[in-house]
Design an enzyme around this catalytic site. Structure first.
Site, PDB file in Angstrom:
ATOM      1  N   VAL A  29      34.951  -1.425  34.875  1.00  0.00           N
ATOM      2  CA  VAL A  29      35.351  -0.063  34.514  1.00  0.00           C
ATOM      3  C   VAL A  29      35.126   0.893  35.683  1.00  0.00           C
ATOM      4  O   VAL A  29      36.026   1.622  36.101  1.00  0.00           O
ATOM      5  CB  VAL A  29      34.569   0.424  33.269  1.00  0.00           C
ATOM      6  CG1 VAL A  29      34.803   1.909  33.030  1.00  0.00           C
ATOM      7  CG2 VAL A  29      34.991  -0.380  32.041  1.00  0.00           C
ATOM      8  N   CYS A 272      33.260  -4.409  24.350  1.00  0.00           N
ATOM      9  CA  CYS A 272      33.647  -3.280  23.491  1.00  0.00           C
ATOM     10  C   CYS A 272      33.759  -3.694  22.031  1.00  0.00           C
ATOM     11  O   CYS A 272      32.916  -3.364  21.215  1.00  0.00           O
ATOM     12  CB  CYS A 272      34.965  -2.670  23.971  1.00  0.00           C
ATOM     13  SG  CYS A 272      34.857  -1.974  25.628  1.00  0.00           S
ATOM     14  N   ARG A 343      31.145 -12.325  30.501  1.00  0.00           N
ATOM     15  CA  ARG A 343      30.034 -11.736  29.739  1.00  0.00           C
ATOM     16  C   ARG A 343      30.460 -11.451  28.300  1.00  0.00           C
ATOM     17  O   ARG A 343      31.518 -10.912  28.045  1.00  0.00           O
ATOM     18  CB  ARG A 343      29.558 -10.452  30.425  1.00  0.00           C
ATOM     19  CG  ARG A 343      28.888 -10.696  31.776  1.00  0.00           C
ATOM     20  CD  ARG A 343      28.668  -9.411  32.521  1.00  0.00           C
ATOM     21  NE  ARG A 343      29.923  -8.704  32.754  1.00  0.00           N
ATOM     22  CZ  ARG A 343      29.999  -7.444  33.165  1.00  0.00           C
ATOM     23  NH1 ARG A 343      28.903  -6.749  33.361  1.00  0.00           N
ATOM     24  NH2 ARG A 343      31.178  -6.880  33.360  1.00  0.00           N
TER      25      ARG A 343
END
Length: 445
Positions: A29, A272, A343
């Site tokens: 990000v 997320c 991850r």
């Protein structure tokens, strides 16, 4: 008392490159945000990992989000020296916010980033958090750390805001520039400057949220909504499999209705969708409310790895192949297609569940970050050449290079002595009719 702490001209100073911005956390990000801003203004890109910073300095993009060429050409000042943060007046914090093993929020990365920034925060600065959190974290947890480490007072010496990240790793269409950016600030002045700064790079425009807590809540429900919808699809898949009905065919038919939501069953991982709902339910429980819908969806999605393996075992038994010691290959290990990030991948659930049956799988993923997978899970990848004489193959991630495989290439993976080739197509990317033959025992969600 004078509360006019942030220079009214800060935005102008940023635009004219008299003031710098910093990006704290250079992952999937943070790094694309830093590169995007650097096309317009001066950017300091900070990460605690000196190894990662060295890769960027050498023009290498380990995330594959912008590519090596963009990293070579960018003017971002990559650094792992925290004192370089003193050279910036506008700070963006984009570090991961994972969950612990018990599904409670792990705020250590954002707390650590706040401590590091606090030590190097100067008067008149604005700090914007992008990490996904539950409502209240920015003001109740991060601000006190910034104040303690800096000796400065929020609202008097510096100001804060929150702008949730919406970057979709591996997605070349929905990027920072093309997604409306929600922004918030602790007051009108900070909100105005934060909005203007993001408008420099977000072509789609910004949406000014009413408060920091509203912006925090908006982010956490975006992914909770997706999680619940995918859980519904996974539950349908379990039901339709019992009915011997193809879930994908049902969804294709239902999808002809104009307002039918386009979701598919699958493993729900990443930073997320599989994480954010727990942040919301954690805060709700602190306030005395036990989530019903959100946690039900989470339970379904968390159990999908086990469900996949149960169906693999059933397929092996029906094909007269001994389960214990069966040679099983898993193709794809990342949390999503065409993205090297491993991850919080839920493919690990399949690996762990297979071990319960005495099966150590061959795992091949030409896209994944092999070093990260070994660090996170202790896993070493096999090569695609090692996928041979298999009793079963699980196509777990829909990487482009798997999509182009021919029927002959897939057939060559299997032990020709078995009466059936057991093939599990988690994402439903293969043509079902090509594999529902006497030669194959084919199964998909």
């Amino acid at each position: 008392m004078n509360t006019q702490v942030v220079n009214e001209n800060l935005y102008q100073e940023i635009v004219t490159k008299q003031a710098n911005i910093s990006l704290i956390g250079l992952g999937y990000v943070g790094m694309p945000i830093a590169v995007a801003f650097a096309k317009k203004i001066n950017v300091i890109g900070f990460d605690i990992s000196s190894e990662k910073v060295e890769l960027y300095k050498n023009g290498i993009d380990p995330t594959k989000e912008v590519g090596n060429e963009a990293i070579k050409q960018t003017t971002v000042e990559f650094t792992s020296n925290e004192e370089d943060l003193k050279k910036a007046k506008f700070h963006i914090v984009a570090v991961p916010t994972p969950v612990n093993a018990d599904h409670t929020p792990d705020l250590r990365p954002i707390q650590g980033a706040s401590r590091t920034l606090g030590k190097n925060l100067t008067k008149g600065s604005i700090v914007v958090y992008e990490s996904t959190v539950y409502p209240g974290v920015t003001e109740d947890i991060c601000v006190p750390i910034l104040e303690e480490e800096s000796g400065l007072k929020c609202g008097i010496d510096f100001k804060v805001g929150y702008s949730p990240e919406r970057i979709n790793p591996g997605d070349t269409v929905h990027r920072l520039e093309t997604i409306i950016k929600v922004v918030s600030g602790m007051d009108e002045e900070s909100l105005d400057i934060i909005a203007k700064v993001y408008e420099l790079v977000v072509d789609a425009g910004v949406y000014k949220a009413e408060s920091i807590k509203v912006a925090e809540a908006a982010k956490v429900i975006e992914n909770s909504q997706r999680d619940i919808n995918i859980a519904f699809m996974n539950e349908l898949s379990i039901i339709f499999n019992k009915m011997d009905i193809d879930t994908k065919a049902v969804l294709k038919a239902a999808g002809t209705k104009w307002n039918f939501l386009n979701f598919s069953p699958g493993l729900v991982g990443g930073h997320c969708i599989g994480v954010d709902p727990y942040y919301l339910t954690y805060k709700a429980e602190q306030l005395g409310y036990r989530s019903q819908i959100i946690l039900s969806g989470r339970r379904i999605n968390d159990d999908m790895g086990k469900y996949v393996v149960e169906n693999l075992v059933k397929s092996l038994i029906k094909s007269n192949i001994p389960v214990a010691g069966a040679k099983v290959a898993i193709l794809g290990f990342t949390f999503k297609e065409d993205c090297p990030d491993t991850r919080n991948t839920r493919v690990i659930d399949i690996v762990e569940e297979l071990k319960e049956y005495g099966i150590t799988p061959v795992i091949a993923d030409p896209v994944a970050d092999a070093e990260e997978a070994h660090h996170e899970y202790g896993i070493f990848f096999d090569s695609m050449e090692d996928v041979k004489d298999m009793d079963a193959v699980i196509l777990a991630v829909a990487h482009k290079e798997f999509m182009d495989l021919s029927h002959e290439e897939i057939s060559n993976w299997f032990n020709s002595m078995n009466e059936k080739k057991v093939l599990l197509d988690i994402k439903g990317v293969l043509n079902r009719k090509d594999y529902e033959t006497n030669e194959y025992k084919y199964w998909r969600l």
